[in-house]
Design a protein around this motif. Structure first.
Motif, short mmCIF file in Angstrom:
data_model
loop_
_atom_site.label_atom_id
_atom_site.label_comp_id
_atom_site.label_asym_id
_atom_site.label_seq_id
_atom_site.Cartn_x
_atom_site.Cartn_y
_atom_site.Cartn_z
N VAL A 1 0.83 -1.21 0.00
CA VAL A 1 0.00 0.00 0.00
C VAL A 1 0.87 1.26 0.00
O VAL A 1 0.38 2.36 0.30
CB VAL A 1 -0.95 0.01 1.23
N GLY A 2 2.14 1.10 -0.34
CA GLY A 2 3.08 2.21 -0.24
C GLY A 2 2.73 3.43 -1.07
O GLY A 2 3.06 4.56 -0.71
N ASP A 3 2.05 3.24 -2.22
CA ASP A 3 1.72 4.36 -3.11
C ASP A 3 0.39 5.04 -2.76
O ASP A 3 0.01 6.00 -3.42
CB ASP A 3 1.66 3.86 -4.56
N TRP A 4 -0.29 4.57 -1.75
CA TRP A 4 -1.60 5.14 -1.42
C TRP A 4 -1.46 6.48 -0.71
O TRP A 4 -0.45 6.76 -0.07
CB TRP A 4 -2.37 4.18 -0.52
N ALA A 5 -2.52 7.28 -0.78
CA ALA A 5 -2.56 8.54 -0.06
C ALA A 5 -2.71 8.30 1.43
O ALA A 5 -3.22 7.26 1.87
CB ALA A 5 -3.73 9.39 -0.58
#
Length: 530
Positions: A504-508
């Protein structure tokens, strides 16, 4: 806290051949050839500019060659059609110094909750009766130690001391492992030290025998691969040869359904090179995937200095293999006292503890050299969990079994703020890891979404669920406005309690809602992404 001797990287070093003038310096090159290529043809192409030293791996076609430094042979060899890759040999040393602080108990075993793990098993064999083996590549070993001698691995396909290669593996009389420098199965050559013997004691000093200390495994077989020279220094080429020995033994075990070779489940590396990067050691790093392909996890100690190895490098911890576990040291007070890194250190483990020493003595042993064997021994103990389904996975799908063990070790740590700079964010907890393995092969009574962690998280999210039937289950992620953000699925081949990992590293940043759907219910939990 004890002081640690720092390791200096020597990328090249002078090698003087007796047949040559001493005014010419040589470098040794580790060369991996393509599977169907022969080294004799390679040598013929370069004539006297290339000298053959020794074969490091038959199965992987790796060789040690020598050439004058002035010829810059490394770049020339890389262009040869039969060469897959080349790297320079280099010097390594062990990663500890004697610990002067005395402990009246083996506090490290209490720290990792060993008693809880021993309620399930004390080691030795799988549920199908296969003998579990750990390979230890180190300096010298006191083979006849009163607390180790019953747990030393022997190659029973070899008749000792008959000067014949009985098992046709290219080594004569490798009955008690192999001495990688002096080509014998004796392990008291070179510069004698307590380092290797102490590593063995942490992994597998005989337990419940009213003698000395207890290893993590009361019963186990320790494969000895020693590499000391007269100056107490070894080289990468020796290490590659040692790994290849363990690889070939496990491959023989897999191909013969356990009738040949050895069930090697882990290797221990309490040594390395500070400030070094994987990109400069491609053959060394590639070995970890080769070992993993047959079901072996490799454990590596990081630097003893308080250094961010993600930034400054470390070998072998900077290798990116999924089958390598980078380990740093945790103190008795659960402080971070050695190398760290969110990318290359998987977990921390206790180190300073009583262990075996030369001549039936016992003493304190620490540094990251002591931390790594706690993890190596933990792997072996998990393999002895008494469950037929688990033993069948080990034998039938060895890669899956190895990755499951690594995942469990990382997900079962004791989370501590002092260990945040690691993949797991915590310190080894073997008792909890054994429980996680038992849960994996359990039959739950009901479906449920048990845990969503960590929260908050910056990169990965873990879901732990109990599922009563095999199948595929949808997982949906919503933001607080109810908008669907992601859809995943989790699968299980049997009833289980286990966990799954998602990136989920690219999530806001913000709060999210996890929904797990089963045939009868929907389960919901929240987590925070930062």
């Amino acid at each position: 806290m004890h002081k640690i001797i720092r390791l200096l990287l020597l990328c090249t070093f002078p090698i003087f051949l007796f047949a040559q003038s001493s005014s010419t310096s040589y470098e040794e090159l580790i060369v991996m050839l393509s599977p169907n290529s022969d080294v004799e043809s390679l040598l013929a192409d370069y004539g006297a500019t290339l000298t053959y030293k020794k074969r490091l791996s038959t199965s992987l076609n790796i060789h040690l060659l020598s050439s004058p430094v002035a010829l810059n042979m490394s770049e020339k060899l890389q262009l040869h059609p039969s060469v897959q890759t080349v790297q320079k040999d280099a010097i390594i040393t062990w990663r500890n110094t004697p610990n002067d602080i005395l402990y009246d108990t083996q506090w490290a075993l209490d720290t990792i909750q060993i008693q809880q793990a021993w309620q399930y098993t004390t080691g030795g064999q799988t549920a199908l009766g296969d003998t579990i083996v750990c390979a230890v590549i180190d300096g010298s070993f006191y083979v006849s130690h009163e607390d180790l001698k019953d747990n030393i691995w022997h190659n029973h396909a070899e008749i000792p001391n008959n000067q014949i290669d009985d098992d046709n593996n290219g080594l004569i009389d490798d009955y008690t492992g192999w001495q990688l420098v002096y080509n014998t199965d004796r392990h008291d050559y070179g510069s004698i030290s307590n380092h290797g013997t102490s590593v063995l004691g942490i992994i597998g000093a005989k337990g419940n025998n009213s003698v000395g200390t207890s290893g993590i495994n009361w019963d186990i077989k320790l494969m000895l691969l020693s590499a000391h020279t007269a100056t107490e220094i070894t080289k990468i080429s020796n290490i590659i040869e040692g790994y290849s020995y363990a690889l070939d033994m496990r491959r023989a075990y897999n191909l013969s359904n356990g009738q040949k070779g050895a069930l090697v489940v882990s290797t221990n590396s309490s040594w390395g090179i500070d400030f070094a990067w994987a990109e400069n050691h491609p053959i060394w790093c590639a070995l970890y995937d080769s070992l993993g392909s047959v079901g072996i996890l490799s454990v590596a100690a990081t630097t003893n200095s308080d250094t961010n190895i993600d930034r400054y490098g470390d070998m072998p911890c900077s290798c990116t293999s999924a089958y390598l576990i980078g380990v740093s040291e945790s103190s008795k007070e659960d402080r971070q006292v050695a190398g760290y890194g969110h990318q290359f250190i998987d977990l921390f483990a206790p180190a300073a503890s009583k262990s075996t020493r030369w001549n039936d003595y016992y003493g304190d042993f620490g540094g990251t050299s002591g931390a790594a064997p706690h993890v190596t021994g933990a792997i072996a103990l998990l393999y002895s969990y008494p469950n037929d389904r688990w033993a069948a996975m080990v034998k039938n799908t060895p890669q899956q079994a190895a990755l499951l063990v690594k995942s469990i070790l990382i997900n079962s740590v004791d989370k501590k703020s002092s260990f945040e700079a690691s993949v797991s964010g915590g310190r080894l907890n073997l008792g909890r890891a054994m429980q996680e393995l038992a849960d994996y092969f359990s039959t739950p009574q009901e479906n449920n979404l048990l845990v969503v962690y960590p929260s908050p998280t910056s990169s990965y999210l873990h879901l732990k669920a109990s599922l009563t039937e095999q199948g595929t289950y949808p997982v949906r992620i919503y933001d607080t406005s109810g908008k669907l953000v992601a859809s995943w699925t989790i699968q299980t081949e049997a009833p289980t309690i286990r966990y799954w990992e998602f990136e989920v590293g690219d999530w806001a940043r913000g709060m999210y809602i996890v929904e797990l759907e089963t045939p009868t219910s929907k389960f919901v939990q929240k987590f925070v992404k930062y």
